[in-house]
Enzyme design. Structure first.
Site, PDB file in Angstrom:
ATOM      1  N   CYS A  44     -21.527 -63.551 -27.484  1.00  0.00           N
ATOM      2  CA  CYS A  44     -20.427 -62.553 -27.662  1.00  0.00           C
ATOM      3  C   CYS A  44     -19.430 -62.839 -28.838  1.00  0.00           C
ATOM      4  O   CYS A  44     -19.101 -62.045 -29.572  1.00  0.00           O
ATOM      5  CB  CYS A  44     -19.627 -62.579 -26.213  1.00  0.00           C
ATOM      6  SG  CYS A  44     -18.117 -61.343 -26.506  1.00  0.00           S
ATOM      7  N   CYS A  49     -20.846 -59.212 -29.572  1.00  0.00           N
ATOM      8  CA  CYS A  49     -19.578 -58.404 -29.729  1.00  0.00           C
ATOM      9  C   CYS A  49     -18.487 -58.441 -30.570  1.00  0.00           C
ATOM     10  O   CYS A  49     -18.186 -57.567 -31.235  1.00  0.00           O
ATOM     11  CB  CYS A  49     -19.048 -58.492 -28.174  1.00  0.00           C
ATOM     12  SG  CYS A  49     -20.245 -58.810 -26.977  1.00  0.00           S
ATOM     13  N   LYS A  52     -19.438 -58.363 -34.514  1.00  0.00           N
ATOM     14  CA  LYS A  52     -20.058 -56.967 -34.601  1.00  0.00           C
ATOM     15  C   LYS A  52     -18.942 -56.009 -34.832  1.00  0.00           C
ATOM     16  O   LYS A  52     -18.892 -54.919 -35.504  1.00  0.00           O
ATOM     17  CB  LYS A  52     -20.966 -56.764 -33.449  1.00  0.00           C
ATOM     18  CG  LYS A  52     -21.651 -55.400 -33.435  1.00  0.00           C
ATOM     19  CD  LYS A  52     -20.982 -54.255 -32.601  1.00  0.00           C
ATOM     20  CE  LYS A  52     -20.396 -54.650 -31.326  1.00  0.00           C
ATOM     21  NZ  LYS A  52     -21.359 -54.312 -30.070  1.00  0.00           N
ATOM     22  N   TYR A 179     -29.352 -50.864 -28.325  1.00  0.00           N
ATOM     23  CA  TYR A 179     -27.729 -51.199 -28.653  1.00  0.00           C
ATOM     24  C   TYR A 179     -27.580 -51.856 -29.982  1.00  0.00           C
ATOM     25  O   TYR A 179     -27.113 -51.367 -31.108  1.00  0.00           O
ATOM     26  CB  TYR A 179     -27.194 -52.062 -27.728  1.00  0.00           C
ATOM     27  CG  TYR A 179     -26.850 -51.818 -26.574  1.00  0.00           C
ATOM     28  CD1 TYR A 179     -25.292 -51.824 -26.269  1.00  0.00           C
ATOM     29  CD2 TYR A 179     -27.283 -51.568 -25.293  1.00  0.00           C
ATOM     30  CE1 TYR A 179     -24.807 -51.247 -25.023  1.00  0.00           C
ATOM     31  CE2 TYR A 179     -27.204 -51.217 -24.056  1.00  0.00           C
ATOM     32  CZ  TYR A 179     -25.573 -51.060 -23.875  1.00  0.00           C
ATOM     33  OH  TYR A 179     -25.092 -50.856 -22.805  1.00  0.00           O
ATOM     34  N   GLU A 183     -26.196 -49.837 -33.401  1.00  0.00           N
ATOM     35  CA  GLU A 183     -25.166 -50.507 -34.065  1.00  0.00           C
ATOM     36  C   GLU A 183     -25.120 -51.013 -35.522  1.00  0.00           C
ATOM     37  O   GLU A 183     -24.340 -50.950 -36.394  1.00  0.00           O
ATOM     38  CB  GLU A 183     -24.458 -51.627 -32.931  1.00  0.00           C
ATOM     39  CG  GLU A 183     -24.127 -50.955 -31.722  1.00  0.00           C
ATOM     40  CD  GLU A 183     -23.434 -51.987 -30.837  1.00  0.00           C
ATOM     41  OE1 GLU A 183     -22.766 -51.690 -30.032  1.00  0.00           O
ATOM     42  OE2 GLU A 183     -23.586 -53.241 -31.208  1.00  0.00           O
ATOM     43  N   HIS A 437      -1.539 -34.192 -24.608  1.00  0.00           N
ATOM     44  CA  HIS A 437      -1.934 -33.341 -25.468  1.00  0.00           C
ATOM     45  C   HIS A 437      -0.956 -33.650 -26.841  1.00  0.00           C
ATOM     46  O   HIS A 437       0.196 -34.213 -26.593  1.00  0.00           O
ATOM     47  CB  HIS A 437      -1.414 -31.821 -25.335  1.00  0.00           C
ATOM     48  CG  HIS A 437      -1.760 -30.784 -26.352  1.00  0.00           C
ATOM     49  ND1 HIS A 437      -2.861 -30.383 -26.453  1.00  0.00           N
ATOM     50  CD2 HIS A 437      -0.969 -30.106 -26.903  1.00  0.00           C
ATOM     51  CE1 HIS A 437      -3.090 -29.397 -27.415  1.00  0.00           C
ATOM     52  NE2 HIS A 437      -1.780 -29.045 -27.720  1.00  0.00           N
ATOM     53  N   GLU A 442      -8.061 -35.314 -23.500  1.00  0.00           N
ATOM     54  CA  GLU A 442      -7.458 -34.046 -22.405  1.00  0.00           C
ATOM     55  C   GLU A 442      -8.545 -33.450 -22.080  1.00  0.00           C
ATOM     56  O   GLU A 442      -8.551 -32.696 -21.001  1.00  0.00           O
ATOM     57  CB  GLU A 442      -6.375 -33.760 -23.132  1.00  0.00           C
ATOM     58  CG  GLU A 442      -6.565 -32.445 -24.197  1.00  0.00           C
ATOM     59  CD  GLU A 442      -5.427 -31.800 -24.563  1.00  0.00           C
ATOM     60  OE1 GLU A 442      -4.694 -31.131 -24.051  1.00  0.00           O
ATOM     61  OE2 GLU A 442      -5.432 -31.736 -25.933  1.00  0.00           O
TER      62      GLU A 442
END
Ligand code: NDP
Length: 452
Positions: A44, A49, A52, A179, A183, A437, A442
């Site tokens: 990681c 992760c 990356k 994945y 990516e 908003h 939303e």
């Protein structure tokens, strides 16, 4: 009375799961050792992760430069990109994280061994020429990229090498549809590399909601990635510093780089597990029970090496559950349902719960709410990105059983949706929530009429 063992817990592998287990056990007053042969923080932090995500940020700037013009910004010259700066700044940042990990381990009181540990028996570990006894051994050695055997496979690199390339190629071939492939295809494409994504199947990210993976596929193509679906690589040949990548469709792609992102396998080879009663699965991963115990009662395993869910936060949670089981109240549990996850492809994807296909299998009657719109940034900024959101509701209970998003900030938004779904939120709860908003998020609380 002198303890019969050198250590209460000997952890092999200082990745996300191993470090968390070692630190937590040490904080409970246990005598802990942690051995790591490669890099602190594991995949990681070092080749996964974290670097990356830094590369993803880098690859998004060209679109941002472009969008800024509609908001009145102009650049006096064309922005240029220097790969070596990105690569080296990334490496410096990772080194900073490595040293943070080192101090965390030191401060926890665990002994850190810089070396390859092997298991000599159910309670015995060798590292750096010494042998130590341990009441419990925890194998947290993670996974390693898998590259299939084919003519010219020696020319293929894995995600590990992508983080240290000497230079960026003009053209790249990325192989796989999971994945890592999507990516890296996005990263390379964003950094200006002519990027080909070759996948043997018909649908990228095939384990996810089909409507969403179709949106991602279309979005990637829109951004310039050249897709070759239903295509297998037959061979790769090196010629004049480039690679000729031959496919079963009779094409040859001339490329400066061939990245295989064809899955990761458990890192158990040469670990000495044959000196225990553990029988590995065919793919090399370690079977464990509900408490992460292997078939050898004193040896436990967690994280990618057990091949349940290959995600950092899952390994960390598994570590906390294990330490609670071994040294705490034994109350902590891990629930593998409704794990939110994100794929940092471009467009980005965030998801939690069931795909529409899985929900149809699991529930008698579902309602599907969808929304597809242009992000506000693009009203002035231009560009063709869209945002797609989807809620899947079990009609009998009104519970939201799936929540998916493709588009900007999907990962950030889906994390909060993950809490709602974990808590069992109903569609009525979503409807009763006031939106923020103006935001894209939303839309998740304003989808009133089912699409189907
Ligand atoms: P995945 O399992 O996600 O995907 C592997 C891909 O390679 C599949 O598309 C598969 O095809 C293909 N493949 C497998 N074998 C071959 C072969 N012999 N020839 C051609 N294609 C092949 O693995 P990744 O390597 O992408 O990632 C590993 C894991 O790491 C992920 O599952 C994920 O858990 C984790 N990860 C998580 C990230 C995140 O959270 N954002 C980022 C990166 C990784 P097919 O579909 O046909 O089987």
């Amino acid at each position: 009375m002198k303890d019969q063992f050198d250590y209460d817990l000997f952890v092999i592998g200082a990745g996300s799961g191993g470090v968390r287990a070692a630190r937590m056990a040490a904080s409970k007053g246990k005598k802990v050792a942690l051995a790591e042969e490669r890099y602190l923080g594991g995949t990681c932090v070092n080749v996964g992760c974290v670097p990356k995500k830094l590369f993803v940020y880098a690859s998004q700037f060209p679109e941002q430069f472009h969008s800024s013009q509609g908001f009145g910004w102009s650049q006096s010259s064309q922005p240029t990109f220097d790969w070596a700066t990105l690569r080296d700044n990334k490496t410096t940042e990772i080194q900073r994280l490595n040293s943070i990990y080192e101090s965390l381990i030191d401060n926890s009181g665990a002994d850190l061994f810089d070396g390859r540990a092997t298991v000599l028996g159910p309670n015995s570990v060798a590292v750096n020429g010494m042998t130590y006894s341990a009441k419990v051994i925890l194998v947290a050695t993670g996974g390693w990229p898998f590259i299939p055997d084919f003519p010219g496979c020696e020319h293929a690199i894995s995600s590990n090498e992508m983080f240290f390339l000497d230079e960026l190629p003009a053209t790249a071939v990325v192989v796989g549809g999971g994945y890592i492939a999507v990516e890296f295809a996005g990263i390379l494409n964003g950094l200006g590399v002519d990027t080909h994504l070759v996948y043997r199947g018909a649908n990228l990210l095939k384990s996810f909601d089909r409507e969403m993976s179709d949106k991602i596929t279309a979005g990637m193509q829109e951004k310039g990635v050249k897709l070759h679906l239903n295509t297998q690589i037959t061979s790769v040949e090196k010629e004049a510093g480039l690679f000729n990548v031959n496919t079963d469709r009779g094409e040859t792609i001339s490329s400066g780089l061939v990245l295989y992102a064809t899955g990761r396998i458990a890192n158990t080879s040469g670990l000495g597990l044959e000196n225990t009663q553990i029988e590995l699965r065919k793919d090399g991963s370690i079977p464990v029970d509900g408490h992460f115990c292997t078939t050898e009662p004193s040896v436990y395993a967690l994280g990618d090496v057990i091949d349940r869910v290959q995600l950092t936060p899952v390994a960390i949670q598994e570590a906390m559950v294990l330490v609670d089981h071994l040294y705490g109240r034994g109350e902590a549990k891990i629930d593998y349902d409704n794990i939110p996850t994100a794929v940092f492809c471009q467009p980005e994807f965030g998801t939690v719960g069931l795909s529409e296909e899985a929900a149809i299998e699991s529930y008698a009657d579902i309602a599907v709410y969808t929304s597809d719109f242009k992000p506000m940034l693009q009203t002035l900024g231009g560009g063709n990105d869209r945002i797609t959101m989807k809620l899947i509701v079990d009609k009998a209970s009104d519970k939201v059983v799936g929540c998916h998003m493709v588009g900007e900030h999907a990962a950030e938004i889906i994390q909060g949706m993950g809490i709602a779904i974990k808590a069992g939120a109903t569609k009525a709860d979503f409807d009763a929530t006031v939106g923020i908003h103006p935001s894209a998020a939303e839309e998740f609380v304003t989808m009133r009429e089912p699409t189907r």
